[in-house]
Design an enzyme around this catalytic site. Structure first.
Site, PDB file in Angstrom:
ATOM      1  N   CYS A 131       0.902  -1.360  -0.105  1.00 17.39           N
ATOM      2  CA  CYS A 131      -0.064  -0.146  -0.138  1.00 17.39           C
ATOM      3  C   CYS A 131       0.896   1.159   0.074  1.00 17.39           C
ATOM      4  O   CYS A 131       1.559   1.590   1.175  1.00 17.39           O
ATOM      5  CB  CYS A 131      -0.808   0.008   1.283  1.00 17.39           C
ATOM      6  SG  CYS A 131      -1.856   1.423   1.348  1.00 17.39           S
TER       7      CYS A 131
ATOM      8  N   CYS B 279      -0.052   3.972   2.255  1.00 16.89           N
ATOM      9  CA  CYS B 279       0.190   3.570   3.787  1.00 16.89           C
ATOM     10  C   CYS B 279       1.729   4.310   4.108  1.00 16.89           C
ATOM     11  O   CYS B 279       1.933   4.847   5.293  1.00 16.89           O
ATOM     12  CB  CYS B 279       0.133   2.391   3.923  1.00 16.89           C
ATOM     13  SG  CYS B 279      -1.135   1.490   3.915  1.00 16.89           S
TER      14      CYS B 279
END
Length: 303
Positions: free
Chosen positions: A47, A50
């Protein structure tokens, strides 16, 4: 209440988040949030957003100096937690207070937005402050609930690793448990800056005193017999008090020293009074036996 979240020390923002799994979620999130707000960062290696959000969270949480806790959950490795909290996209953030999720968001936020979120938690007074956590740990220490005290001091250090008061508190717990080797090892692992701080240096002196007293405790029976044979020998009584303290007979040690002060407060350049103060420091100022003995000491010195 104005809360500053500014930080310029990159070192302070490193490794702020506690890694959480299904095994420790209850302890690190649910139970911990009864003491202070816990921000849960759900992320994954793949991700990219993230990777943008987590460093910002770490910086903002580090700036609270232990008043907010950050934990991270890898959703690929902990799918049960993610499913339970209905995490459907990443990054997802939850805020836990008093054992329950009370706030959160999905996606990336700016540093100013994160600061506003954290500031709102602090200004509302949700969760316990660093000072409150320390006070609760000290109260547990005074009650001789050393396991709870250790847990409290460790909770502070999870978010403020350089907190000298919490470090000194942990050392006092180890001394009270007579785990002198662990206390030595802990002291040896501290930086020079922390080891020479006033709080930690004072506990290091207590460690030396407690160890010396413990070594003399082995001669307790012989010392007691010697005092019985020569009750007016102050040196033998003094040695017996030290040995009794080392053997855990704190009340008996205090009683002997108070009686010596009553009979001759200036013996050996106030040795009994000074030794009594060392015992007070080793047991902690809030210990019930210390509070009672301080009143007796004051009555003797100022009567």
């Amino acid at each position: 209440m104005m809360v500053s979240l500014e930080t310029n020390n990159a070192e302070d923002t490193a490794s702020v988040g506690v890694v959480v799994t299904s095994a420790n979620f209850m302890a690190e999130v649910v139970e911990a949030s009864r003491q202070l707000p816990v921000i849960v960062d759900f992320w994954a290696v793949w991700c990219e957003p993230c990777r943008q959000l987590t460093p910002l969270l770490e910086k903002c949480v580090a700036a609270t100096q232990g008043k907010v806790k950050l934990v991270t959950v890898n959703v690929d490795e902990n799918q049960a937690i993610a499913a339970q909290l209905q995490v459907q996209s990443l990054p997802t953030i939850y805020v836990f207070v008093d054992g329950q999720p009370v706030d959160g968001f999905v996606g990336v936020k700016s540093a100013s937005e994160l600061e506003a979120l954290i500031r709102s938690l602090l200004e509302k007074g949700e969760g316990a402050s660093l000072e409150t956590l320390l006070a609760e740990a000290e109260a547990a220490f005074a009650e001789k609930d050393y396991a709870r005290a250790i847990g409290g001091f460790q909770m502070v250090l999870e978010n403020a690793p350089k907190n000298e008061v919490a470090i000194a508190g942990l050392l006092r717990c180890l001394i009270a448990l007579e785990d002198y080797d662990s206390a030595d090892a802990m002291l040896a692992g501290l930086s020079d800056e922390i080891r020479t701080s006033q709080a930690v240096e004072a506990v290091a002196k207590r460690l030396d005193f407690a160890r010396n007293a413990a070594e003399q405790a082995g001669d307790l029976a012989d010392l007691a017999a010697a005092v019985a044979a020569e009750p007016r020998d102050f040196q033998k009584r003094y040695d017996l008090a030290l040995a009794q303290f080392g053997a855990g007979a704190h009340a008996e040690a205090i009683e002997i020293l108070l009686e010596m002060i009553k009979e001759d407060r200036h013996w050996n350049e106030d040795a009994a009074r000074l030794q009594l103060l060392e015992i007070f420091a080793a047991l902690g100022v809030s210990a019930p036996e210390v509070i009672a003995a301080r009143k007796q000491l004051s009555a003797l010195l100022f009567s």
